[in-house]
Design an enzyme around this catalytic site. Structure first.
Site, PDB file in Angstrom:
ATOM      1  N   ASP A 197      55.382  65.127   2.151  1.00 56.31           N
ATOM      2  CA  ASP A 197      56.054  64.467   3.258  1.00 56.31           C
ATOM      3  C   ASP A 197      56.182  65.501   4.356  1.00 56.31           C
ATOM      4  OD1 ASP A 197      57.253  61.837   4.031  1.00 56.31           O
ATOM      5  OD2 ASP A 197      58.847  63.187   4.658  1.00 56.31           O
ATOM      6  N   LYS A 233      45.757  63.345   5.965  1.00 56.09           N
ATOM      7  CA  LYS A 233      46.462  64.194   4.994  1.00 56.09           C
ATOM      8  C   LYS A 233      45.691  64.300   3.692  1.00 56.09           C
ATOM      9  CE  LYS A 233      51.325  63.264   5.382  1.00 56.09           C
ATOM     10  NZ  LYS A 233      52.359  62.630   4.583  1.00 56.09           N
TER      11      LYS A 233
HETATM   12  P1  IMP Z   1      54.538  60.978   6.282  1.00 62.08           P
HETATM   13  O1  IMP Z   1      54.689  62.302   5.610  1.00 62.08           O
HETATM   14  O2  IMP Z   1      53.555  60.099   5.587  1.00 62.08           O
HETATM   15  O3  IMP Z   1      55.841  60.334   6.569  1.00 62.08           O
HETATM   16  O4  IMP Z   1      53.826  61.218   7.674  1.00 62.08           O
HETATM   17  C1  IMP Z   1      53.928  62.416   8.332  1.00 62.08           C
HETATM   18  C2  IMP Z   1      53.514  62.256   9.771  1.00 62.08           C
HETATM   19  O5  IMP Z   1      53.754  63.527  10.390  1.00 62.08           O
HETATM   20  C3  IMP Z   1      52.034  61.988   9.954  1.00 62.08           C
HETATM   21  O6  IMP Z   1      51.732  60.649  10.109  1.00 62.08           O
HETATM   22  C4  IMP Z   1      51.750  62.733  11.236  1.00 62.08           C
HETATM   23  O7  IMP Z   1      52.166  61.965  12.279  1.00 62.08           O
HETATM   24  C5  IMP Z   1      52.704  63.897  11.214  1.00 62.08           C
HETATM   25  N1  IMP Z   1      52.036  65.078  10.653  1.00 62.08           N
HETATM   26  C6  IMP Z   1      52.254  65.644   9.451  1.00 62.08           C
HETATM   27  N2  IMP Z   1      51.437  66.687   9.258  1.00 62.08           N
HETATM   28  C7  IMP Z   1      50.675  66.754  10.358  1.00 62.08           C
HETATM   29  C8  IMP Z   1      49.617  67.631  10.741  1.00 62.08           C
HETATM   30  O8  IMP Z   1      49.176  68.525  10.026  1.00 62.08           O
HETATM   31  N3  IMP Z   1      49.077  67.389  11.940  1.00 62.08           N
HETATM   32  C9  IMP Z   1      49.500  66.400  12.765  1.00 62.08           C
HETATM   33  N4  IMP Z   1      50.459  65.552  12.463  1.00 62.08           N
HETATM   34  C10 IMP Z   1      51.042  65.731  11.261  1.00 62.08           C
END
Ligand code: IMP
Length: 198
Positions: free
Chosen positions: A71, A16
């Protein structure tokens, strides 16, 4: 309006982090929680928006600079929106997305045997800007698509190998990163807050 010239990017997820850096103008000074050794807060919110706010305010307060956080997650209609805000947690502590993807396939199989022919899913991203004086701005973006019956491609991160956006026949992980980044949920969320930077 004063344009933002330096920022902490509120994520310890390196996939990210890279994608957010690439969306931001090159001349902005970017701080990384990983380089500064700042662990992530607990994501105790009940929505993408709440979790994004938790991260933005937390990282901003840590170094007294403006924070941009994200997020995001994958919502699968057949699984009533799961993994949703738990997208990262489905991969366990070791961040094992082979495991998370197997779990997606298993849960979909248990709801509907022929989901491979047709199903609906989307990535959602909520971004929050948090200023040290407490001002905030948040925006949300999404991209609609479906879950691929097989894991395909090496690019990207997380669930990219199983997500096929509408209008394409490739998974995000098979696409050129530049193409993914010009259509995805993060791009759509960023588009709505880009005015603070450029
Ligand atoms: P958080 O926002 O840190 O809770 O994590 C979001 C989770 O969603 C990530 O660890 C990925 O598993 C998934 N995710 C979010 N955006 C993407 C993307 O662009 N590609 C693939 N997985 C994503």
């Amino acid at each position: 309006m004063n344009k933002i010239t330096e920022i902490i990017i509120g994520t310890n997820n390196q996939g990210k982090y890279k994608e957010i850096c690439d969306l931001l103008p090159g001349n902005i000074k970017k701080y990384s929680p990983k380089e500064l050794n700042i662990p992530s807060p607990e994501e105790s919110g009940k929505s993408f928006k709440e979790n994004s706010f938790i991260k933005a305010s937390y990282f901003s307060k840590k170094i007294n600079k403006i924070c941009l956080s994200d997020d995001s997650g994958l919502e699968i209609d057949l699984l009533k929106g799961k993994p949703g805000i738990y997208s990262s947690r489905w991969a366990g502590e070791k961040n094992n997305f082979d495991l998370a993807i197997r779990k997606v396939f298993m849960e979909m199989d248990s709801v509907k045997k022929n989901w491979k022919n047709e199903n609906k899913a989307r990535f959602i991203c909520n971004m929050t800007l948090y200023w040290p004086d407490g001002k905030t701005f948040s925006s949300e973006g999404h991209i609609e698509g479906k879950i691929s019956a097989i894991k395909k491609g090496e690019n990207g991160f997380g669930y990219d190998p199983i997500f096929i956006p509408n209008g394409y026949n490739k998974t995000f992980a098979e696409m050129e990163p530049k193409l993914k980044m010009s259509i995805d949920h993060r791009f759509n969320a960023f588009f709505k807050l880009k005015k603070f930077f450029i």
